[in-house]
Structures are given as structure tokens and as C-alpha cells.
Write an enzyme that holds these catalytic residues in place. Structure first.
Site, PDB file in Angstrom:
ATOM      1  CE  LYS A   1       7.666  -3.187   4.419  1.00  4.41           C
ATOM      2  NZ  LYS A   1       7.085  -2.988   3.105  1.00  4.41           N
TER       3      LYS A   1
ATOM      4  CE  LYS B   1       2.166  -3.642   8.935  1.00  2.00           C
ATOM      5  NZ  LYS B   1       2.776  -2.748   7.956  1.00  2.00           N
TER       6      LYS B   1
ATOM      7  CE  LYS C   1       1.818  -6.998   1.149  1.00  2.00           C
ATOM      8  NZ  LYS C   1       1.086  -6.534   0.005  1.00  2.00           N
TER       9      LYS C   1
END
Ligand code: TYM
Length: 333
Positions: A114, A198, A201
Site C-alpha cells: 500500500k 488481487k 477497490k
């Protein structure tokens, strides 16, 4: 014996098929078993580890509650609440951050993913987020935590924190060491555009995921455009290791139809992708369209959704405030 279940979902918009098949579907089954006590949390404190628009955040919190209910979680049976409503979560996170070790957190792969290349600019919250997650779970003495595969490492950290707290303060079994509940197959749903990534969102392309608010036409269109390979459908399950897109689509189909991957491979062996995609779209529309319609309906009744959160916060607070008081006593405050 019934289980004490705790799990959380971030209200960051675009809840998708990965969230549903990896976690929420499991929440519903656990909620339906009357022996279990379930708590499902909209983790708004986690959401702000990445910048959020305050107005959108508020809507996304409501949309997450609506998604829980539309998917089949019964707010009369399970506690549904938002994390920021119960102060003990943040208090617990601070105390536990003095138990967790830097070395443990440095190993967290999700932070690395992230934060990306520019780690220096990531918020401190993004780094310490797994400790807040541990606080969430440990405040409720949860015995089992249903999550998708990507949260496995965070749960192992939570177990380490619980054990270290119990050892350091010599309070055997005071913090319940929780078990992860991760489905064996299909615990990681991948992007429709890249079978090695993956479903997420935050992925830019909306075509990479089925959102739980998508309508029938959107679902059919996204499956039509989903990446495949030039061969016909695999004849042997072993081929799937090298054919990631086929593996993902067959996995989604199997999960939706509650069947084994092997059975789905046998059913479609040698057929054209287009034929399989038609069947897959049909299953997806059957499952997701009613959820999508219900979410939209529920979003029209903000007062109802807010009331569910308020009731949930009250119930969660009763449990968490007792536990945090004991934690503070043990620490010596
Ligand atoms: P979050 O909001 O990213 O995701 C919510 C749940 O969906 C699962 N999931 C997936 N499963 C399969 N395939 C995918 N592509 C996929 N994408 C997401 C996640 O594994 C998760 O179960 N840190 C957590 C939220 C959290 C939490 C907790 C969970 C906060 N406190 C305490 C359990 C217990 C998160 O960010 O999930």
C-alpha cells in the site's frame, strides 16, 4: 460450543466480489448459526489511514452497513457498528502498540504494497494499522475471525500481540488468542483484468472488479470483457497453475455454486470460454443483482442505517469498555 466472531470491513467505497466471496458470504453463514455471537464492524478508523473525503466517508460508512444487511446479516442477531463510535478501539491500539515490536510490523507485506515506493510519505496510521486491527479483535475476546487470505498475516500479528501481552503481564489467557477463519479455496479473488493481482477497490479500472452495486448489464459486460487466454477451457486442474485468469473465473464460479473447483473444471473441460462466461454471468447476476438492488433501496433510508449503527455502538461499547478498563488496570493505570 458457539464461536465469538469478530470481523471488519473498511468503508472505502466499491465493495466488490472479493469482499463478498472472501469475507461477507462467510459472515452471513456464521450469523445464521444461532450458537455464534457475531460482531461486524465498519472500520472507519482504518479507512482514514489513506486520505478520505469526509462527505464520501460518511456515505461509504452507510453503504457498508447497507451491504452487510443486503447480503443477509441480520442486525437483530449480530452487532453491526462503526469503530470510531467506540473509543476503546483507539485506546487499546495505543496500549498494544507499546507491546507490538517494530520488527513484527516491518514484516507486514500489505504495508509495503500500500505504501508503494514512497514509504516516507505513508501515514503512520497506515504502518501501525495492524495494531488497531488487533485491538478491534482482542477487545471482544473473539475466538474466530473470518477474513480473506490477504488478512492472514495481520491475524498472525494479532495472535503474537495477545500472547506477548499475556506473558509480559503474567495474565494467562486474559487476551483471547483468536483463530483465523479463512476459506480453503477461493479465499483470494483476483482482478478480472490480471489473474496475478488481487481484486481490489483501489484498482483504477472498474472493469477489474464486480462491485456489489453493479447492475445486471454491468456484470454481464464485465464478465464478457474479463481477460482469458486463447486456449479452450482447461481439461485438467493442474493446468490452472499456469492459467491464472481461467483459475480465477472457475474459482468464482465454484464459490458461487458452492462446488469444488475440480467439479467445475470437469463440467467445462474443453468448452469455449464464451459458453462458460455465459453460465458464470448467470450465476453472478442471480447472486449479486438482488444484493445490489437491496443496497440501493436501503441507501434511501439513512435514518434506518444510522439507527442500526447507533444501536450497535451501544452494544459494542458495553463489551469493549469493560475489557479496556481491565487492560488499563493490568498495565498499572
Ligand atoms: P478490507 O476492508 O480490505 O476487506 C474486507 C474483507 O474482504 C476481504 N477481501 C478479499 N477476499 C478475497 N479476495 C479479495 N480480492 C479480497 N479483497 C478483500 C479481506 O480479506 C477482508 O476480510 N484490515 C481489514 C479490516 C479489519 C478487520 C479487523 C478484519 C479491521 N479490523 C478485525 C478482521 C478483524 C481490511 O482492511 O479489510
Amino acid at each position: 460450543m458457539g464461536k465469538k466472531i469478530f470481523s471488519g470491513v473498511q468503508p472505502t467505497g466499491n465493495l466488490h466480489l472479493g469482499n463478498y466471496l472472501g469475507a461477507i458470504k462467510n459472515f452471513v453463514d456464521l450469523n445464521n448459526d444461532n450458537d455464534n455471537k457475531c460482531i461486524f464492524c465498519v472500520v472507519d478508523l482504518h479507512a482514514i489511514t489513506i486520505k478520505q473525503d469526509p462527505k464520501e466517508l460518511k456515505n461509504n460508512i452507510r453503504e457498508t452497513v447497507a451491504t452487510f444487511i443486503a447480503s443477509g446479516i441480520d442486525p437483530k442477531k449480530s452487532i453491526i457498528f462503526n469503530q470510531s463510535g467506540v473509543a476503546a478501539h483507539a485506546e487499546g491500539a495505543w496500549i498494544l502498540s507499546c507491546i507490538a515490536r517494530m520488527g513484527w510490523l516491518n514484516r507486514m507485506t500489505q504495508f509495503k504494497e500500500k505504501a508503494g515506493k514512497d514509504k516516507e510519505k505513508a501515514s503512520i496510521g497506515l504502518y501501525s494499522y495492524p495494531v488497531l486491527m488487533a485491538s478491534d479483535i482482542l477487545l471482544y475476546d473473539a475466538t474466530h475471525v473470518p477474513v480473506g487470505d490477504d488478512q492472514k498475516q495481520h491475524l498472525e500479528l494479532c495472535r503474537d500481540i495477545a500472547q506477548k501481552f499475556n506473558n509480559d503481564f503474567e495474565v494467562e489467557n486474559f487476551l483471547q488468542v483468536p483463530e483465523p477463519l479463512i476459506q480453503k479455496e477461493f479465499s483470494r479473488i483476483m482482478s478480472l483484468k490480471d489473474g496475478s493481482k488481487k481484486m481490489s477497490k483501489s484498482e483504477l479500472s472498474d472493469l477489474s472488479r464486480i462491485n456489489l452495486t453493479d447492475d445486471k448489464d454491468q456484470i454481464i459486460n464485465k464478465i464478457k470483457k474479463a481477460k482469458t487466454d486463447p486456449l479452450s477451457m482447461p481439461k485438467d486442474i493442474k493446468e490452472l497453475d499456469k492459467r491464472l485468469e481461467a483459475k480465477n473465473l472457475l474459482g468464482i464460479y465454484s464459490s458461487l455454486t458452492n462446488s469444488k473447483l475440480q467439479n467445475s473444471v470437469t463440467n467445462f473441460a474443453g468448452k469455449n470460454f464464451s459458453e462458460f462466461k455465459e453460465k458464470l454471468s448467470e450465476e453472478l447476476v442471480n447472486k449479486i443483482e438482488p444484493i445490489s438492488n437491496e443496497i440501493k433501496k436501503l441507501l434511501g433510508d439513512e435514518r434506518y442505517l444510522d439507527k442500526i449503527l447507533l444501536d450497535g455502538v451501544e452494544k459494542a461499547n458495553l463489551i469493549a469498555s469493560k475489557k479496556i478498563e481491565r487492560i488499563k488496570e493490568i498495565v498499572g493505570f
